[in-house]
Design a protein around this motif. Structure first.
Motif, PDB file in Angstrom:
ATOM      1  N   ARG A   4       0.854  -1.199   0.000  1.00  0.00           N
ATOM      2  CA  ARG A   4       0.000   0.000   0.000  1.00  0.00           C
ATOM      3  C   ARG A   4       0.886   1.243   0.000  1.00  0.00           C
ATOM      4  NH1 ARG A   4      -5.290   1.564   1.570  1.00  0.00           N
ATOM      5  NH2 ARG A   4      -5.858  -0.566   2.131  1.00  0.00           N
ATOM      6  N   PRO A   5       0.634   2.185  -0.932  1.00  0.00           N
ATOM      7  CA  PRO A   5       1.395   3.440  -0.917  1.00  0.00           C
ATOM      8  C   PRO A   5       1.145   4.213   0.382  1.00  0.00           C
ATOM      9  CG  PRO A   5       0.105   3.219  -2.934  1.00  0.00           C
ATOM     10  CD  PRO A   5      -0.327   2.129  -2.003  1.00  0.00           C
ATOM     11  N   ALA A   6       2.045   5.136   0.680  1.00  0.00           N
ATOM     12  CA  ALA A   6       1.850   5.995   1.852  1.00  0.00           C
ATOM     13  C   ALA A   6       0.528   6.742   1.703  1.00  0.00           C
ATOM     14  CB  ALA A   6       3.013   6.972   1.978  1.00  0.00           C
ATOM     15  N   ALA A   7      -0.142   6.952   2.811  1.00  0.00           N
ATOM     16  CA  ALA A   7      -1.477   7.564   2.816  1.00  0.00           C
ATOM     17  C   ALA A   7      -1.472   8.944   2.169  1.00  0.00           C
ATOM     18  CB  ALA A   7      -1.986   7.660   4.246  1.00  0.00           C
ATOM     19  N   PRO A   8      -2.449   9.200   1.283  1.00  0.00           N
ATOM     20  CA  PRO A   8      -2.548  10.504   0.627  1.00  0.00           C
ATOM     21  C   PRO A   8      -3.365  11.507   1.447  1.00  0.00           C
ATOM     22  CG  PRO A   8      -4.149   9.011  -0.315  1.00  0.00           C
ATOM     23  CD  PRO A   8      -3.375   8.226   0.718  1.00  0.00           C
ATOM     24  N   SER A   9      -2.824  11.919   2.589  1.00  0.00           N
ATOM     25  CA  SER A   9      -3.517  12.919   3.414  1.00  0.00           C
ATOM     26  C   SER A   9      -3.489  14.252   2.670  1.00  0.00           C
ATOM     27  CB  SER A   9      -2.858  13.037   4.780  1.00  0.00           C
ATOM     28  OG  SER A   9      -3.026  11.823   5.485  1.00  0.00           O
ATOM     29  N   ALA A 113       2.745   4.709 -10.626  1.00  0.00           N
ATOM     30  CA  ALA A 113       1.317   4.607 -10.300  1.00  0.00           C
ATOM     31  C   ALA A 113       1.073   4.800  -8.807  1.00  0.00           C
ATOM     32  CB  ALA A 113       0.760   3.262 -10.768  1.00  0.00           C
ATOM     33  N   ASP A 114       2.007   4.348  -7.965  1.00  0.00           N
ATOM     34  CA  ASP A 114       1.853   4.477  -6.512  1.00  0.00           C
ATOM     35  C   ASP A 114       1.917   5.924  -6.025  1.00  0.00           C
ATOM     36  OD1 ASP A 114       1.575   1.776  -6.278  1.00  0.00           O
ATOM     37  OD2 ASP A 114       3.525   1.420  -5.345  1.00  0.00           O
ATOM     38  N   ASP A 115       2.325   6.839  -6.892  1.00  0.00           N
ATOM     39  CA  ASP A 115       2.398   8.250  -6.519  1.00  0.00           C
ATOM     40  C   ASP A 115       1.212   9.047  -7.030  1.00  0.00           C
ATOM     41  OD1 ASP A 115       4.769   8.005  -5.105  1.00  0.00           O
ATOM     42  OD2 ASP A 115       6.022   8.432  -6.853  1.00  0.00           O
ATOM     43  N   MET A 116       0.222   8.355  -7.621  1.00  0.00           N
ATOM     44  CA  MET A 116      -0.946   9.045  -8.178  1.00  0.00           C
ATOM     45  C   MET A 116      -2.223   8.527  -7.527  1.00  0.00           C
ATOM     46  SD  MET A 116      -0.003   9.434 -12.188  1.00  0.00           S
ATOM     47  CE  MET A 116       0.392   7.729 -12.543  1.00  0.00           C
ATOM     48  N   ASP A 137       8.408  14.705  -4.848  1.00  0.00           N
ATOM     49  CA  ASP A 137       9.326  15.378  -3.912  1.00  0.00           C
ATOM     50  C   ASP A 137       8.681  15.614  -2.550  1.00  0.00           C
ATOM     51  OD1 ASP A 137      11.250  15.504  -5.967  1.00  0.00           O
ATOM     52  OD2 ASP A 137      10.326  17.334  -6.741  1.00  0.00           O
ATOM     53  N   GLY A 138       7.901  14.653  -2.071  1.00  0.00           N
ATOM     54  CA  GLY A 138       7.308  14.727  -0.746  1.00  0.00           C
ATOM     55  C   GLY A 138       6.095  15.639  -0.637  1.00  0.00           C
ATOM     56  N   ARG A 139       5.612  16.198  -1.757  1.00  0.00           N
ATOM     57  CA  ARG A 139       4.447  17.092  -1.753  1.00  0.00           C
ATOM     58  C   ARG A 139       3.411  16.560  -2.733  1.00  0.00           C
ATOM     59  NH1 ARG A 139       6.113  23.007  -3.293  1.00  0.00           N
ATOM     60  NH2 ARG A 139       4.067  23.488  -2.444  1.00  0.00           N
ATOM     61  N   PHE A 140       2.166  16.894  -2.464  1.00  0.00           N
ATOM     62  CA  PHE A 140       1.096  16.557  -3.396  1.00  0.00           C
ATOM     63  C   PHE A 140       0.803  17.748  -4.292  1.00  0.00           C
ATOM     64  CE2 PHE A 140       0.155  13.185  -0.343  1.00  0.00           C
ATOM     65  CZ  PHE A 140      -0.047  12.126  -1.219  1.00  0.00           C
ATOM     66  N   HIS A 141       0.612  17.446  -5.575  1.00  0.00           N
ATOM     67  CA  HIS A 141       0.239  18.432  -6.579  1.00  0.00           C
ATOM     68  C   HIS A 141      -1.100  17.990  -7.156  1.00  0.00           C
ATOM     69  CE1 HIS A 141       4.297  20.062  -6.352  1.00  0.00           C
ATOM     70  NE2 HIS A 141       4.671  18.793  -6.272  1.00  0.00           N
ATOM     71  N   ALA A 153      -1.176  20.893  -3.141  1.00  0.00           N
ATOM     72  CA  ALA A 153      -2.395  20.569  -2.388  1.00  0.00           C
ATOM     73  C   ALA A 153      -2.570  21.461  -1.164  1.00  0.00           C
ATOM     74  CB  ALA A 153      -2.380  19.098  -1.971  1.00  0.00           C
ATOM     75  N   GLU A 154      -1.479  21.867  -0.523  1.00  0.00           N
ATOM     76  CA  GLU A 154      -1.607  22.666   0.698  1.00  0.00           C
ATOM     77  C   GLU A 154      -2.165  24.064   0.418  1.00  0.00           C
ATOM     78  OE1 GLU A 154       2.784  23.061  -0.519  1.00  0.00           O
ATOM     79  OE2 GLU A 154       1.367  21.403  -0.368  1.00  0.00           O
TER      80      GLU A 154
END
Length: 178
Positions: A4-9, A113-116, A137-141, A153-154
């Motif tokens: 499971r990919p890291a949680a997409p909070s 795919a695990d990053d989307m 790079d550790g951030r969500f876009h 995302a922030e």
């Protein structure tokens, strides 16, 4: 079993894993399983420019390309999710279809795919919407059919996530403790 990919909070909410038996996975599985690289279509010319697109991040190029080539049309018979090949071939779809098309193109361009994550959400007006969130790079876009800009995302405050999907996994969302 895949990891499971890291949680997409996202959007000031905490992502909580959902077991595959509890998540409504049917539409997601059917739409995500069609690989865009195995078929010819209007995306071939775009993907052929992969070297030029790949200089820097392909997120903006993919977001703009899909937003300009796909016309927004609400589903007529309930909520249907279409594979990227169907959406891009016919030239129309709803917000999930835009997000799935962007996901397929980015995967062909080398984004794991695990990053989307396909994110189902509510907007400020309590309307249902969907976007693609990509971890880089550790951030969500966020790639959104409502704008050609790819936003961190922030910086987005008017979306509340409900459910997200990546690979064989799903998450629901809750408010952080505190």
């Amino acid at each position: 079993m895949p990891t499971r990919p890291a949680a997409p909070s996202l959007f000031q909410m905490v992502a909580l894993p959902v077991g595959s038996a509890a998540a409504p996975m049917g539409k997601w599985e059917a739409a995500r399983m069609v690989a865009i690289g195995e078929q010819a279509g209007p995306w071939n010319e775009f993907l052929a420019q992969g070297d030029r697109i790949g200089t820097g991040s392909p997120l903006g190029a993919v977001n703009r390309w899909v937003n300009w080539r796909v016309r927004y049309v609400d589903d007529k018979r309930g909520d249907e999710w279409s594979a990227a090949t169907a959406t891009l071939s016919r030239g129309y779809g709803d917000c999930e279809d835009f997000a799935l098309a962007k996901m397929a193109l980015l995967q062909e361009l080398g984004i794991p795919a695990d990053d989307m994550f396909l994110v189902l959400l509510r907007d400020r007006a309590q309307g249902e919407h969907a976007v693609l969130a990509v971890r880089q790079d550790g951030r969500f876009h966020v790639l959104d059919n409502r704008t050609d800009k790819v936003l961190p995302a922030e910086r987005i405050e008017d979306y509340t996530p409900i459910m997200s999907y990546s690979g064989a996994f799903a998450w629901t969302y809750g408010k952080p403790a505190g």
